[in-house]
Design an enzyme around this catalytic site. Sequence first.
Site, PDB file in Angstrom:
ATOM      1  CE1 TYR A 126      -2.628  -3.384   0.925  1.00  0.00           C
ATOM      2  CE2 TYR A 126      -4.332  -1.698   1.033  1.00  0.00           C
ATOM      3  CZ  TYR A 126      -3.959  -3.024   0.934  1.00  0.00           C
ATOM      4  OH  TYR A 126      -4.923  -4.000   0.840  1.00  0.00           O
ATOM      5  CE  LYS A 173       2.759 -18.070   1.185  1.00  0.00           C
ATOM      6  NZ  LYS A 173       1.944 -19.279   1.412  1.00  0.00           N
ATOM      7  CG  ASP A 206      -0.772 -20.238   3.210  1.00  0.00           C
ATOM      8  OD1 ASP A 206      -0.109 -19.740   4.141  1.00  0.00           O
ATOM      9  OD2 ASP A 206      -0.278 -21.046   2.410  1.00  0.00           O
ATOM     10  CG  ASP A 230      -7.540  -4.326   2.836  1.00  0.00           C
ATOM     11  OD1 ASP A 230      -8.685  -4.333   3.302  1.00  0.00           O
ATOM     12  OD2 ASP A 230      -7.243  -3.726   1.782  1.00  0.00           O
TER      13      ASP A 230
END
Length: 334
Positions: A126, A173, A206, A230
């Site tokens: 972002y 991640k 995940d 988000d």
Amino acid sequence: MAKIHEITLIPGDGIGPEVTGAAIKVIEAAGVKVNWDVVEAGAKVMDEYKTPLPDYVLESIKKNKIALKGPVTTPVGSGFRSVNVALRQAFNLYANVRPIKTYEGIPTRYEDVDLIIVRENTEDLYAGVEHKIGDYAAESIKIITREASTRIAQFAFDMAKKQNRKKVTAVHKANIMKFSDGLFLECARNVSKEYGDVEFEDMIVDAMSMKLVQNPEKYDVLVMPNLYGDILSDMAAGLVGGLGVAPGANIGDEISVFESIHGSAPDIAGKNIANPTAAILSGVMMLRFIGEMEAADKIDAAIKNVLKTGKALTVDLGGKATTSEFTEEVIKNL
Ligand code: NAI
């Protein structure tokens, strides 16, 4: 005599004016005195000011230090990047705090969910560093810094301590993005060592998504970079009744802006059917922040009561009540 607060109000686009209107009615009915400095931003001022975020909005927030904000429409693909991202960056509102809680009376598959998503709010994908490579490719650069990652981890642990919460889970991640998410995880691990009394774990995003759907009640405070925050906050809102009930706050060292997770919901705007719970609960978070504890507790209890009786549920929760009917019911229960 009760203190009069000076607060910026940005009604926003779409359902924004309806739900923030409900929030200010409830706040005032709870006895809090506020001089609202109403400033318009978003699609409705675009033609006149050639920007959805005119300077007067920034000046009002800078002066008052506290704002209650409705959602603002962001055009997809082209044009002005995002009022929300711009505001968060302009005032360094680095922590996006999103409590996700089950309320009795809201039809969901879960009980006893009570977690808080702490989303880093200033960087990651972002940051807006994007470019095209000719006509055949585009790149977005994911920025993760030691400073912002350490700051958000400290914020999450401090909040966990203050609210007597047991566990902080860092979501990442880092198995794939070894440098960027690796740095985020390293910072979270380092910070966790300073808070021995709060349990710490980390989870790949995940796996986190699956576990949140399976057993959301097992999680307490989740801290993560911007993009995962988000996505997971909308998903988590879905676990407890949807976007209509999920409040939020953007917190910086000097300035804070309180707003629901949801957007301007153009599909239901102007129909008096939006659920104002998220906006009212964002108001409750704001009242706690400015020290109006009694009014905040009163409003929170009134909302709990109204939801529990199921008398005035809005359409998104399977009821028939309008935005105004729900709001009136909350006010009656204060
Ligand atoms: P959205 O959150 O506006 O709507 C998603 C779905 O949830 C829609 O079906 C909507 O009707 C429903 N919904 C949302 N809030 C609700 C409420 N209070 N009561 C009942 N139902 C509700 O997301 P969408 O459609 O992706 O975005 C619309 C616009 O809002 C876009 O321009 C987007 O950029 C902007 N947006 C602004 C945000 C902000 O200002 N903080 C945050 C998210 C999106």
